[in-house]
Scaffold this active site. Structure first.
Site, PDB file in Angstrom:
ATOM      1  N   SER A 168       5.970   0.138 -10.205  1.00 27.02           N
ATOM      2  CA  SER A 168       4.655  -0.230 -10.749  1.00 27.02           C
ATOM      3  C   SER A 168       4.560   0.049 -12.245  1.00 27.02           C
ATOM      4  O   SER A 168       5.297   0.864 -12.795  1.00 27.02           O
ATOM      5  CB  SER A 168       3.555   0.540 -10.028  1.00 27.02           C
ATOM      6  OG  SER A 168       3.693   0.395  -8.642  1.00 27.02           O
TER       7      SER A 168
HETATM    8  N1  SAH Z   1       5.930   3.476  -5.720  1.00 26.43           N
HETATM    9  C1  SAH Z   1       7.162   2.748  -5.896  1.00 26.43           C
HETATM   10  C2  SAH Z   1       6.979   1.258  -5.865  1.00 26.43           C
HETATM   11  C3  SAH Z   1       6.688   0.813  -4.509  1.00 26.43           C
HETATM   12  S1  SAH Z   1       6.934  -0.914  -4.207  1.00 26.43           S
HETATM   13  C4  SAH Z   1       7.839   3.141  -7.195  1.00 26.43           C
HETATM   14  O1  SAH Z   1       7.306   3.995  -7.919  1.00 26.43           O
HETATM   15  O2  SAH Z   1       8.929   2.622  -7.470  1.00 26.43           O
HETATM   16  C5  SAH Z   1       6.396  -0.885  -2.517  1.00 26.43           C
HETATM   17  C6  SAH Z   1       7.405  -0.316  -1.552  1.00 26.43           C
HETATM   18  O3  SAH Z   1       6.769  -0.271  -0.285  1.00 26.43           O
HETATM   19  C7  SAH Z   1       8.632  -1.191  -1.388  1.00 26.43           C
HETATM   20  O4  SAH Z   1       9.778  -0.428  -1.639  1.00 26.43           O
HETATM   21  C8  SAH Z   1       8.566  -1.646   0.075  1.00 26.43           C
HETATM   22  O5  SAH Z   1       9.834  -1.759   0.683  1.00 26.43           O
HETATM   23  C9  SAH Z   1       7.751  -0.524   0.698  1.00 26.43           C
HETATM   24  N2  SAH Z   1       7.061  -0.843   1.949  1.00 26.43           N
HETATM   25  C10 SAH Z   1       6.439  -1.987   2.315  1.00 26.43           C
HETATM   26  N3  SAH Z   1       5.912  -1.865   3.551  1.00 26.43           N
HETATM   27  C11 SAH Z   1       6.222  -0.602   3.977  1.00 26.43           C
HETATM   28  C12 SAH Z   1       5.967   0.133   5.177  1.00 26.43           C
HETATM   29  N4  SAH Z   1       5.286  -0.373   6.215  1.00 26.43           N
HETATM   30  N5  SAH Z   1       6.419   1.392   5.263  1.00 26.43           N
HETATM   31  C13 SAH Z   1       7.118   1.958   4.244  1.00 26.43           C
HETATM   32  N6  SAH Z   1       7.389   1.322   3.092  1.00 26.43           N
HETATM   33  C14 SAH Z   1       6.948   0.051   2.957  1.00 26.43           C
END
Ligand code: SAH
Length: 212
Positions: free
Chosen positions: A63
């Site tokens: 993000s």
């Molecule tokens: N906070 C992270 C960015 C997250 S992007 C950072 O600082 O880099 C969102 C993430 O959520 C992705 O890696 C995706 O694979 C994960 N995601 C999506 N659905 C999910 C679920 N049900 N449980 C766990 N992770 C999930």
């Protein structure tokens, strides 16, 4: 990019975050102390202190720093708190939460991302974090309740029930919710007795929270 140039871009970023409404000095110091350049793909390292989202492995994104900082500020974390994070991604937001809280449990559905995030936090010697691979919409009942819950992927229509159930009394959750009209709104949800109070914080853009 030289170390001096990286440092200069980091200082510019901190000033930008202040202009964007990040006033919590603990959050600003955490952002200052976590090397974002280590969480992005090497070809984007020279852009790592620009206030932009960047691609990471598995077609996910790290993000924008302003969003990370504003979400962390809204979560109001202290070193007494047990934190649950859904969507470890690169592990960058996890590292920020680790700096500010007592302990973090972070769930990621993609094993490759979880492994990379684990490695990065080990290198940074952040030891108060446990990574789990799985469907974060189920939360992590073994360690519940959580004082704070941070979700970094967009839930559809509402916050998952399991996460609401795992929020401690007076707990806070920060979560983007897809309103179904192509818009995502960031919410702060506080548990007050048996009621949940939902406050909108603004429009955001996240990858979807996928239920497995
Ligand atoms: N906070 C992270 C960015 C997250 S992007 C950072 O600082 O880099 C969102 C993430 O959520 C992705 O890696 C995706 O694979 C994960 N995601 C999506 N659905 C999910 C679920 N049900 N449980 C766990 N992770 C999930």
């Amino acid at each position: 990019m030289s170390d001096a140039a990286l440092l200069a871009s980091k200082i510019r970023l901190i000033m930008q975050l202040r202009r964007n409404g990040v006033s919590d000095t603990n959050v600003l110091s955490a952002i200052e102390s976590v090397p974002r350049d280590r969480f992005v793909e090497p070809e984007f390292a020279d852009k790592s202190y620009e206030d932009i989202a960047l691609p990471i492995a598995c077609e996910q994104t790290i993000s924008q720093p302003t969003i990370v900082a504003l979400m962390t500020q809204a979560l109001d974390v202290t070193d007494r708190h047990m934190v649950l994070e859904i969507g470890s991604g690169s592990g960058y937001q996890t590292a920020i939460l680790a700096k500010l809280s007592r302990r973090v449990h972070s769930i990621e559905r993609l094993p490759d991302l979880s492994a990379l995030a684990t490695e990065r936090l080990e290198q940074l010697k952040l030891r108060n974090v446990t990574f789990h691979v799985g469907d974060g919409t189920q939360g992590w009942p073994h360690a519940a309740p959580f004082d704070r819950i941070m979700v970094t992927a967009a839930a559809f229509a509402d916050a998952p029930d399991a996460l609401l159930m795992q929020l401690a009394d007076d707990g806070i959750m920060v979560i983007p919710i897809d309103q179904g009209n192509g818009q995502q709104t960031l919410f702060r949800i506080t548990k007050e007795g048996s009621t949940f109070v939902k406050t909108p914080l603004g429009e955001v853009r996240f990858v979807p929270l996928i239920e497995d």
